[in-house]
Write a protein that holds these residues in place. Structure first.
Motif, PDB file in Angstrom:
ATOM      1  N   ASP A 237       8.240  -7.552  -0.199  1.00 49.30           N
ATOM      2  CA  ASP A 237       8.530  -6.833   1.056  1.00 49.30           C
ATOM      3  C   ASP A 237       9.812  -7.334   1.726  1.00 49.30           C
ATOM      4  O   ASP A 237      10.142  -6.886   2.814  1.00 49.30           O
ATOM      5  CB  ASP A 237       7.338  -6.930   2.018  1.00 49.30           C
ATOM      6  CG  ASP A 237       6.998  -8.362   2.372  1.00 49.30           C
ATOM      7  OD1 ASP A 237       7.678  -9.282   1.874  1.00 49.30           O
ATOM      8  OD2 ASP A 237       6.045  -8.590   3.144  1.00 49.30           O
TER       9      ASP A 237
ATOM     10  N   ALA B 137       4.130   0.814  -4.361  1.00 51.78           N
ATOM     11  CA  ALA B 137       2.734   0.646  -3.927  1.00 51.78           C
ATOM     12  C   ALA B 137       2.005   1.984  -3.795  1.00 51.78           C
ATOM     13  O   ALA B 137       0.838   2.106  -4.183  1.00 51.78           O
ATOM     14  CB  ALA B 137       2.695  -0.109  -2.598  1.00 51.78           C
ATOM     15  N   ILE B 138       2.694   2.999  -3.254  1.00 54.90           N
ATOM     16  CA  ILE B 138       2.022   4.297  -3.036  1.00 54.90           C
ATOM     17  C   ILE B 138       1.656   4.922  -4.391  1.00 54.90           C
ATOM     18  O   ILE B 138       0.530   5.389  -4.581  1.00 54.90           O
ATOM     19  CB  ILE B 138       2.928   5.238  -2.206  1.00 54.90           C
ATOM     20  CG1 ILE B 138       3.203   4.590  -0.851  1.00 54.90           C
ATOM     21  CG2 ILE B 138       2.316   6.648  -2.109  1.00 54.90           C
ATOM     22  CD1 ILE B 138       2.747   5.308   0.372  1.00 54.90           C
TER      23      ILE B 138
ATOM     24  N   ASN C  49       3.669   5.110   7.965  1.00 57.09           N
ATOM     25  CA  ASN C  49       3.491   5.374   6.529  1.00 57.09           C
ATOM     26  C   ASN C  49       2.573   6.582   6.380  1.00 57.09           C
ATOM     27  O   ASN C  49       2.015   7.057   7.378  1.00 57.09           O
ATOM     28  CB  ASN C  49       2.938   4.121   5.815  1.00 57.09           C
ATOM     29  CG  ASN C  49       1.508   3.830   6.196  1.00 57.09           C
ATOM     30  OD1 ASN C  49       0.608   4.619   5.936  1.00 57.09           O
ATOM     31  ND2 ASN C  49       1.275   2.706   6.862  1.00 57.09           N
TER      32      ASN C  49
ATOM     33  N   TYR D 125       7.850   2.528   6.720  1.00 55.15           N
ATOM     34  CA  TYR D 125       7.682   1.930   5.382  1.00 55.15           C
ATOM     35  C   TYR D 125       8.805   2.341   4.423  1.00 55.15           C
ATOM     36  O   TYR D 125       9.097   1.627   3.478  1.00 55.15           O
ATOM     37  CB  TYR D 125       6.303   2.308   4.794  1.00 55.15           C
ATOM     38  CG  TYR D 125       6.289   3.613   4.035  1.00 55.15           C
ATOM     39  CD1 TYR D 125       6.426   4.823   4.698  1.00 55.15           C
ATOM     40  CD2 TYR D 125       6.155   3.636   2.649  1.00 55.15           C
ATOM     41  CE1 TYR D 125       6.425   6.010   4.010  1.00 55.15           C
ATOM     42  CE2 TYR D 125       6.162   4.830   1.949  1.00 55.15           C
ATOM     43  CZ  TYR D 125       6.293   6.017   2.640  1.00 55.15           C
ATOM     44  OH  TYR D 125       6.310   7.192   1.953  1.00 55.15           O
TER      45      TYR D 125
ATOM     46  N   GLY E 251       0.410  -1.278   7.016  1.00 54.86           N
ATOM     47  CA  GLY E 251       0.726  -0.674   5.718  1.00 54.86           C
ATOM     48  C   GLY E 251       2.222  -0.754   5.428  1.00 54.86           C
ATOM     49  O   GLY E 251       2.984   0.098   5.873  1.00 54.86           O
TER      50      GLY E 251
ATOM     51  N   THR F 252       2.443  -4.810  -1.918  1.00 54.29           N
ATOM     52  CA  THR F 252       2.666  -4.174  -3.226  1.00 54.29           C
ATOM     53  C   THR F 252       1.481  -3.307  -3.634  1.00 54.29           C
ATOM     54  O   THR F 252       1.598  -2.490  -4.537  1.00 54.29           O
ATOM     55  CB  THR F 252       2.848  -5.225  -4.334  1.00 54.29           C
ATOM     56  OG1 THR F 252       1.633  -5.978  -4.445  1.00 54.29           O
ATOM     57  CG2 THR F 252       3.998  -6.153  -4.035  1.00 54.29           C
ATOM     58  N   GLY F 253       0.322  -3.503  -3.013  1.00 52.26           N
ATOM     59  CA  GLY F 253      -0.876  -2.738  -3.351  1.00 52.26           C
ATOM     60  C   GLY F 253      -1.648  -3.329  -4.525  1.00 52.26           C
ATOM     61  O   GLY F 253      -2.698  -2.803  -4.896  1.00 52.26           O
TER      62      GLY F 253
ATOM     63  N   PHE G  99       3.504  -1.011   2.136  1.00 50.04           N
ATOM     64  CA  PHE G  99       3.698  -0.217   0.913  1.00 50.04           C
ATOM     65  C   PHE G  99       5.099  -0.413   0.320  1.00 50.04           C
ATOM     66  O   PHE G  99       5.878   0.529   0.216  1.00 50.04           O
ATOM     67  CB  PHE G  99       3.443   1.272   1.180  1.00 50.04           C
ATOM     68  CG  PHE G  99       2.032   1.563   1.626  1.00 50.04           C
ATOM     69  CD1 PHE G  99       0.982   1.548   0.712  1.00 50.04           C
ATOM     70  CD2 PHE G  99       1.750   1.845   2.957  1.00 50.04           C
ATOM     71  CE1 PHE G  99      -0.329   1.807   1.127  1.00 50.04           C
ATOM     72  CE2 PHE G  99       0.442   2.102   3.372  1.00 50.04           C
ATOM     73  CZ  PHE G  99      -0.597   2.078   2.454  1.00 50.04           C
TER      74      PHE G  99
END
Lengths: 296, 296
Positions: B33, A259-260, A278, A57, A253, A227-228, A255
């Protein structure tokens, strides 16, 4: 004689051991302008090669990932390897699995054709955007696609959480098939949220209805986290119903961007499969891949 | 009926005008992404389409650029356009125009095959890494490649500088063909510098010999500027010989990373072609493309 090749990784070693075949680590260079140059350093007299590459990621770029696979497959073809099979745990462009608006590409199909025309005879992948959850097989211009289901691995993971009174939630209507499958296996209720995008502002809104969730453990399930934002919207809404805990379980995932950081603000437990490396990739897919290779 | 399509740009409009055919701007979306989704918004009854896409140094990614072209070409193929011809001013992976080390991909050939197998019947490009400087034609799996020479445009640009006593320098041995061609047309002397890379540290060193350059105008010529390190090394060495001025003329200006900052420290004049948009892309290639299309 068979072998498995790819940039060195823990999964590659495990797959080689489980399949009882040699593994050949590949060198992977990238130039400052973004061009890649994979190098196959050790080719014995193999007649079948499984080409493996797992995304990370932190560096993931779907286009580079595809070109890397392409260059590696073509190099093997030039080396007269008779059977080239690729193991692509995450298949980019799965999102565009139909033509949504006239004039747009049917990208998933085009990406499959791209490999079919490059000397690849078989592709193993854990496709997330699928209409059927079981293992499906598809032939694209002579290339067989084996789509490995991750449902059982996800169900096992959720079972190990030992939830008393789970309630399954899909964060949008597209995730319904996942919510349905998981809730069925857990013998729990499920619902999907209603996510809408404002055509003018691009703003995404998520709404219920949701029951009171006091005393319940919510499991949000989805196929991809990018993007979460979708997960964040769902979490905000669910919190208002005061569940005991919120678990987020996702197949791939990615991310991307922040995102995280976005998701770290919330008191939630996140788990994804290890198709893309990730910080939450704890659900391992090696066994699923080995089993699929042995079966097909 | 013919048309030219691509993401909106000044060059696209100019090409359409010169070719006297309609131009169809394309929408180009990118997801967070990194996946791209080009959209063809207006397709009349065209039987031949020229697909054009120019890179911009601020956002350039060679792998995304290739996948964009691929998805656009496949979409046109699905729309039953009979002849799809692509105009790719800068062809990525030209650097790998042979297999340098065993096990590496023959990337340039593979990228050409990639398009040949995607319904593209013709590719117009201004390839920099070439063995011959003239227009060459190549057939790759049924696709004709027309390689447009930029030499004359570069010579015209340097002539307009009205240099009294020019001296042409190639910054490494690979640039000799460019230095030779330019010096011949200018009736000037030339030399190439000796660039070596330390196998252990990766450090690049450039050395002469160079004559005293007092009273002379140096023209450094190369095909691609990427990180700018090769040019910087050459400039440092040339400065010691006290020329009147230093001009840098390059075909493709990628300027990756901090290349612009690196080169801005020196009192030099930089010019590149507009195959990739950048702050120095003043040598226009539209006429060369139009002429090639009309000729072939």
């Amino acid at each position: 004689m068979r072998a498995i090749m790819g940039p060195s990784s823990d999964i590659l070693e495990k797959l080689a051991k489980d399949l009882e075949i040699p593994y050949v680590p590949l060198e992977m260079r990238m130039f400052p302008d973004g061009e890649v140059c994979p190098r196959i350093t050790n080719v014995e007299d193999y007649d079948r090669v499984y080409l493996f590459n797992r995304a990370d990621y932190r560096t993931f770029d779907p286009n580079r990932y595809l070109i890397e696979f392409y260059l590696m497959a073509k190099t093997l073809e030039d080396m007269d390897i008779k059977r080239i099979e690729i193991i692509m745990p995450y298949l980019p462009y799965g999102r565009q699995d139909k033509v949504f608006r006239l004039g747009e590409p049917f990208s998933l199909q085009y990406i499959l054709e791209f490999f079919a025309q490059s000397g690849v005879s078989r592709m193993y992948t854990l496709m997330a955007h699928i209409t059927r959850l079981s293992e499906i097989m598809d032939i694209t211009k002579g290339m067989r696609v084996i789509n490995i289901s991750v449902v059982d691995a996800i169900v096992s993971y959720v079972r190990r959480l030992n939830l008393d009174n789970p309630y399954v939630i899909g964060p949008d209507t597209e995730s319904e098939k996942w919510a349905d499958a998981l809730s069925h296996k857990l013998d729990a209720e499920y619902t999907v949220l209603d996510k809408t995008r404002d055509i003018n502002t691009g703003e995404v809104r998520t709404k219920g209805p949701l029951p009171n969730l006091t005393g319940r453990q919510v499991v949000i399930i989805d196929d991809i986290v990018s993007t979460g934002k979708t997960i964040e919207n769902a979490v905000k809404l669910i919190r208002e119903k005061r569940p005991d805990s919120i678990h987020v379980v996702v197949v791939h995932g990615i991310f991307s961007g922040n995102a995280i950081d976005r998701l770290s603000k919330y008191d939630i437990n996140i788990a994804t499969s290890n198709t893309i490396y990730n910080p939450f990739s704890t659900i391992c897919v090696e066994d699923l891949i080995t089993r699929a290779i042995k079966k097909w």
